[in-house]
Design a protein around this motif. Structure first.
Motif, PDB file in Angstrom:
ATOM      1  N   THR A 113       1.104  -5.403   5.958  1.00  0.00           N
ATOM      2  CA  THR A 113       0.018  -6.370   5.791  1.00  0.00           C
ATOM      3  C   THR A 113      -1.165  -5.716   5.084  1.00  0.00           C
ATOM      4  N   GLY A 114      -1.510  -4.520   5.506  1.00  0.00           N
ATOM      5  CA  GLY A 114      -2.602  -3.797   4.850  1.00  0.00           C
ATOM      6  C   GLY A 114      -2.312  -3.518   3.387  1.00  0.00           C
ATOM      7  N   ALA A 115      -1.068  -3.133   3.086  1.00  0.00           N
ATOM      8  CA  ALA A 115      -0.692  -2.866   1.690  1.00  0.00           C
ATOM      9  C   ALA A 115      -0.799  -4.129   0.851  1.00  0.00           C
ATOM     10  N   ARG A 116      -0.352  -5.241   1.414  1.00  0.00           N
ATOM     11  CA  ARG A 116      -0.467  -6.515   0.689  1.00  0.00           C
ATOM     12  C   ARG A 116      -1.923  -6.903   0.482  1.00  0.00           C
TER      13      ARG A 116
ATOM     14  N   LEU B  33      -1.629  -3.175  -3.101  1.00  0.00           N
ATOM     15  CA  LEU B  33      -0.962  -1.935  -3.495  1.00  0.00           C
ATOM     16  C   LEU B  33       0.283  -2.232  -4.321  1.00  0.00           C
ATOM     17  N   ASP B  34       0.858  -1.203  -4.862  1.00  0.00           N
ATOM     18  CA  ASP B  34       1.994  -1.305  -5.780  1.00  0.00           C
ATOM     19  C   ASP B  34       3.089  -2.215  -5.227  1.00  0.00           C
ATOM     20  N   PRO B  35       3.578  -3.151  -6.048  1.00  0.00           N
ATOM     21  CA  PRO B  35       4.630  -4.071  -5.597  1.00  0.00           C
ATOM     22  C   PRO B  35       5.904  -3.370  -5.117  1.00  0.00           C
ATOM     23  N   GLN B  36       6.251  -2.248  -5.734  1.00  0.00           N
ATOM     24  CA  GLN B  36       7.447  -1.520  -5.306  1.00  0.00           C
ATOM     25  C   GLN B  36       7.262  -0.982  -3.879  1.00  0.00           C
ATOM     26  N   LEU B  37       6.072  -0.494  -3.564  1.00  0.00           N
ATOM     27  CA  LEU B  37       5.777  -0.017  -2.217  1.00  0.00           C
ATOM     28  C   LEU B  37       5.858  -1.176  -1.222  1.00  0.00           C
TER      29      LEU B  37
ATOM     30  N   ASP C  35       8.505  -4.034   3.098  1.00  0.00           N
ATOM     31  CA  ASP C  35       9.039  -5.325   3.551  1.00  0.00           C
ATOM     32  C   ASP C  35      10.502  -5.177   3.969  1.00  0.00           C
ATOM     33  N   ALA C  36      11.274  -4.442   3.172  1.00  0.00           N
ATOM     34  CA  ALA C  36      12.688  -4.224   3.505  1.00  0.00           C
ATOM     35  C   ALA C  36      12.820  -3.418   4.796  1.00  0.00           C
TER      36      ALA C  36
END
Length: 126
Positions: free
Chosen positions: A83-86, A90-94, A99-100
């Motif tokens: 959630t924090g990365a979203r 942050l980078d979509p690949q991360l 998420d996976a």
């Protein structure tokens, strides 16, 4: 940095709630290898202990239940990281990898819960 010194630095940092980030994939690979080596070294003893201890389905249950609790707590932590990365863009690949990992973790908690239920069902049927 030597393993002993790094371990002491990481222990002290963890004591204060800090975590170190690594910007070098070579160092990350080394740490991942150390984690795997430690886990597999400890796992060698688990099989013998589990064989002696797990004499029936109910004997298996507490350990599986404990693992499920730890996995669930870790997955929920990772969900917060995701959630924090979203939220920070942050980078979509991360984000995709996080998420996976979260999805996989939730699937694992479901499988472990089913395993715990099975221990009770097997016991009731016997």
């Amino acid at each position: 940095m030597s393993l002993t010194r790094r371990s002491l630095v990481e222990y002290a940092a963890a004591h204060f709630g800090w975590r170190r980030a690594y910007g070098d994939t070579t160092e990350i690979d080394s740490l991942l290898n150390e984690q795997a080596l430690t886990a597999y070294t400890e796992a060698a003893d688990h099989a013998a202990l589990a064989t002696a201890k797990n004499t029936d389905a109910l004997a298996v249950q507490p350990g599986v239940l404990d693992v499920r609790g730890r996995v669930l707590a870790d997955v929920l932590y990772l969900e917060g990281v995701l959630t924090g990365a979203r939220n920070r863009g942050l980078d979509p690949q991360l984000i995709e990898r996080l998420d996976a990992a979260v999805d996989h973790g939730h699937e694992l908690t479901v499988l472990l819960a089913d395993t715990v239920r099975t221990t009770a069902a097997v016991h009731a049927a016997s």
